[in-house]
Design an enzyme around this catalytic site. Structure first.
Site, PDB file in Angstrom:
ATOM      1  N   GLY A  12      16.148  80.133  31.120  1.00  0.00           N
ATOM      2  CA  GLY A  12      17.262  79.365  30.108  1.00  0.00           C
ATOM      3  C   GLY A  12      17.083  79.876  28.728  1.00  0.00           C
ATOM      4  CG  ASP A  13      16.518  78.078  26.119  1.00  0.00           C
ATOM      5  OD1 ASP A  13      17.144  77.269  25.729  1.00  0.00           O
ATOM      6  OD2 ASP A  13      15.107  77.787  26.355  1.00  0.00           O
ATOM      7  CE  LYS A  16      22.516  79.479  30.329  1.00  0.00           C
ATOM      8  NZ  LYS A  16      21.314  79.625  29.552  1.00  0.00           N
ATOM      9  N   GLY A  40      21.616  73.191  24.960  1.00  0.00           N
ATOM     10  CA  GLY A  40      22.463  73.294  23.898  1.00  0.00           C
ATOM     11  C   GLY A  40      22.995  74.967  23.797  1.00  0.00           C
ATOM     12  CG  HIS A  41      25.579  76.853  25.835  1.00  0.00           C
ATOM     13  ND1 HIS A  41      26.658  76.852  26.903  1.00  0.00           N
ATOM     14  CD2 HIS A  41      24.445  77.049  26.215  1.00  0.00           C
ATOM     15  CE1 HIS A  41      25.866  77.152  27.851  1.00  0.00           C
ATOM     16  NE2 HIS A  41      24.565  77.076  27.467  1.00  0.00           N
ATOM     17  CB  THR A 129      15.313  67.309  26.865  1.00  0.00           C
ATOM     18  OG1 THR A 129      16.007  66.778  27.855  1.00  0.00           O
ATOM     19  CG2 THR A 129      15.061  68.905  27.029  1.00  0.00           C
ATOM     20  CD  GLN A 224      19.489  73.150  32.546  1.00  0.00           C
ATOM     21  OE1 GLN A 224      20.409  73.317  33.336  1.00  0.00           O
ATOM     22  NE2 GLN A 224      19.391  72.203  31.529  1.00  0.00           N
ATOM     23  CB  THR A 239      16.674  71.783  35.359  1.00  0.00           C
ATOM     24  OG1 THR A 239      17.558  70.846  34.795  1.00  0.00           O
ATOM     25  CG2 THR A 239      17.520  72.830  36.330  1.00  0.00           C
ATOM     26  CB  ALA A 299      20.618  74.788  20.596  1.00  0.00           C
ATOM     27  CB  THR A 301      14.797  69.655  22.326  1.00  0.00           C
ATOM     28  OG1 THR A 301      14.437  71.091  22.443  1.00  0.00           O
ATOM     29  CG2 THR A 301      15.434  69.180  23.466  1.00  0.00           C
ATOM     30  CE  LYS A 331      18.221  84.510  20.359  1.00  0.00           C
ATOM     31  NZ  LYS A 331      17.259  83.506  20.171  1.00  0.00           N
ATOM     32  CG  LEU A 332      18.501  95.651  22.065  1.00  0.00           C
ATOM     33  CD1 LEU A 332      17.261  95.800  23.146  1.00  0.00           C
ATOM     34  CD2 LEU A 332      19.453  96.557  22.493  1.00  0.00           C
ATOM     35  CB  SER A 413      23.907  90.284  22.437  1.00  0.00           C
ATOM     36  OG  SER A 413      23.845  89.295  21.262  1.00  0.00           O
TER      37      SER A 413
END
Length: 427
Positions: A12-13, A16, A40-41, A129, A224, A239, A299, A301, A331-332, A413
């Site tokens: 996750g994270d 997306k 969170g997104h 969470t 996730q 999850t 985002a 928690t 996140k490159l 990205s």
């Protein structure tokens, strides 16, 4: 027209929300098919940051209809607050946002139980969470859950709530030595919510089937990631739903023959939140550097994410169980400060090389990652908008990902903004 699944390929994270936001420009419908407000997104556009929890990020495009499928669990208060916040920004939800009548509702007793169970678990806690996700899914499979369709019958809803609260209070008091909930307060609070939620309830399976037959394009959005999947993840540190591509079918009511593309979002390094094994996790000071450069805090928690090198053992596993057609690398740009970059292509255990993701949960705690070291590019790439604008070392890194996973890259990205994306293929 295409039905495209976009899902997380790690824990996750992976970013997306940004990918869904970008591809939603050309979509008619965006459907989230599982999970709850624990995912969170974060979307950045026009210098503003928008954080969403339940509502799909496609709603930020005024021409897109967004849906929460039957595989989701919905916190009514969180969802209604999100709708209010979006409408304050001029983003209308009415007539553009729907929830499945089969989606389950997160109640106050779910949150209370979630917190009580984690506290009682001590060192054995999962690291949830505390949003009530697990207990809500438990009620679903225990056939005692409150569904969106139950909102349509006030007397039926009141009776079901009263019975559930009585049972949950007994669990809270007798099993966890926690305070009971006030039944009338909970019922009154939810009755107040129900009238506001009722207009959004719509037969999602029927709507999606009709839309596809009419030639509409649909994006199926997972929350996730693959390794948090209840069946295919690093159990028990997972999850309570199926973020994998199979969950898109069961969580929306759409037929498997409708799926035309599966896109795996792959962060250029690896992170995870909570407890559980993490073979490529790095030590300090690099741990803090990754968090700082990548903004690696939840985002929803605010929890600090654990960070590590890219693990292609995990990536190959995700590609296999999901049937991934393309990677959407995110996140490159976070790696741009490094002199050298490590990429994991296998594990060593008991003198043997492991190339496929192991199923034994204890083994992941003991393996040693086998790394290939690659040179860094030490250059700001956030302004790049084409593959040719990337430094050669950066392109070599992307080529290594494709070679080691046997999956092509579709987008890259290079920054947080929605436009800081290199499109290598059109979807």
């Amino acid at each position: 027209m295409p039905v495209t699944v976009i899902l997380g390929s790690q824990w996750g994270d992976e970013g997306k929300g940004k990918i869904v936001d970008r591809l939603s420009r050309e979509a008619d419908i965006v459907v989230r098919y599982q999970g709850g407000p624990n995912a969170g997104h974060t979307i950045v556009f026009g210098g503003e940051q928008v954080i969403l929890h339940n509502v799909p990020s496609g709603l930020l495009h005024h021409n897109v209809i967004c849906c929460l499928g039957n595989g989701c669990v919905i916190d009514p208060k969180v969802m209604l607050q999100e709708i209010e916040d979006l409408e304050a920004r001029g983003i209308k939800a009415e007539g553009r946002f729907y929830i499945s009548p089969q989606a389950h509702m997160i109640m106050p007793y779910h949150r209370a139980l979630d917190e009580a169970m984690e506290k009682a678990a001590g060192k054995g806690k999962i690291g949830t969470t505390g949003k009530g996700i697990g207990p809500c899914y438990t009620d679903k499979y225990n056939r005692s859950g409150i569904r969106a369709v139950d909102l349509l019958n006030q007397d039926y809803l009141r009776d079901k709530l009263a019975a559930n609260i009585k049972t949950k209070n007994e669990q809270l008091v007798k099993l966890y030595n926690a305070k009971p909930l006030d039944p009338e307060l909970v019922i009154s609070e939810f009755m107040h919510c129900r009238k506001r939620i009722e207009p959004y309830v719509r037969d999602m399976s029927l709507f999606l089937d009709q839309s596809v037959r009419e030639g509409k394009s649909v994006i199926m959005e997972g929350a996730q990631g693959t390794l948090l999947d209840i069946d295919h993840g690093t159990y028990p540190f997972v999850t309570s739903s199926n973020p994998t591509s199979g969950g898109a079918i069961t969580g929306s009511g759409i037929g498997p023959n409708r799926i035309t593309n599966v896109l795996g979002v792959l962060k250029a390094y690896t992170t995870r939140v909570g407890n559980g094994p993490f073979p490529t996790e790095v030590a300090e000071p690099l741990q803090t550097q990754f968090r700082t450069w990548g903004g690696e805090f939840g985002a929803t928690t605010g929890r600090a994410r654990r960070c590590g090198w890219l693990d292609t053992v995990i990536a190959r596993y995700a590609a296999r169980v999901n049937g991934i057609n393309y990677w959407m690398v995110t996140k490159l740009d976070v790696l741009s400060n490094l002199d050298e970059i490590l990429i994991c292509d296998g594990y060593e255990y008991d003198g043997k090389l492991i190339k496929d993701f192991p199923m034994e949960p204890w083994l992941l705690d003991e393996v040693e990652p086998v790394y290939t070291t690659m040179p860094g590019w030490k250059k700001d790439i956030s302004g790049a908008r084409s593959y040719g604008e990337l430094p050669m070392a950066c392109r070599d890194y992307l080529d290594a990902i494709q070679d080691l996973t046997k999956v092509k890259i579709g987008t890259v990205s290079v920054g947080a903004d929605r436009d800081a994306t290199i499109m290598l293929r059109e979807f």
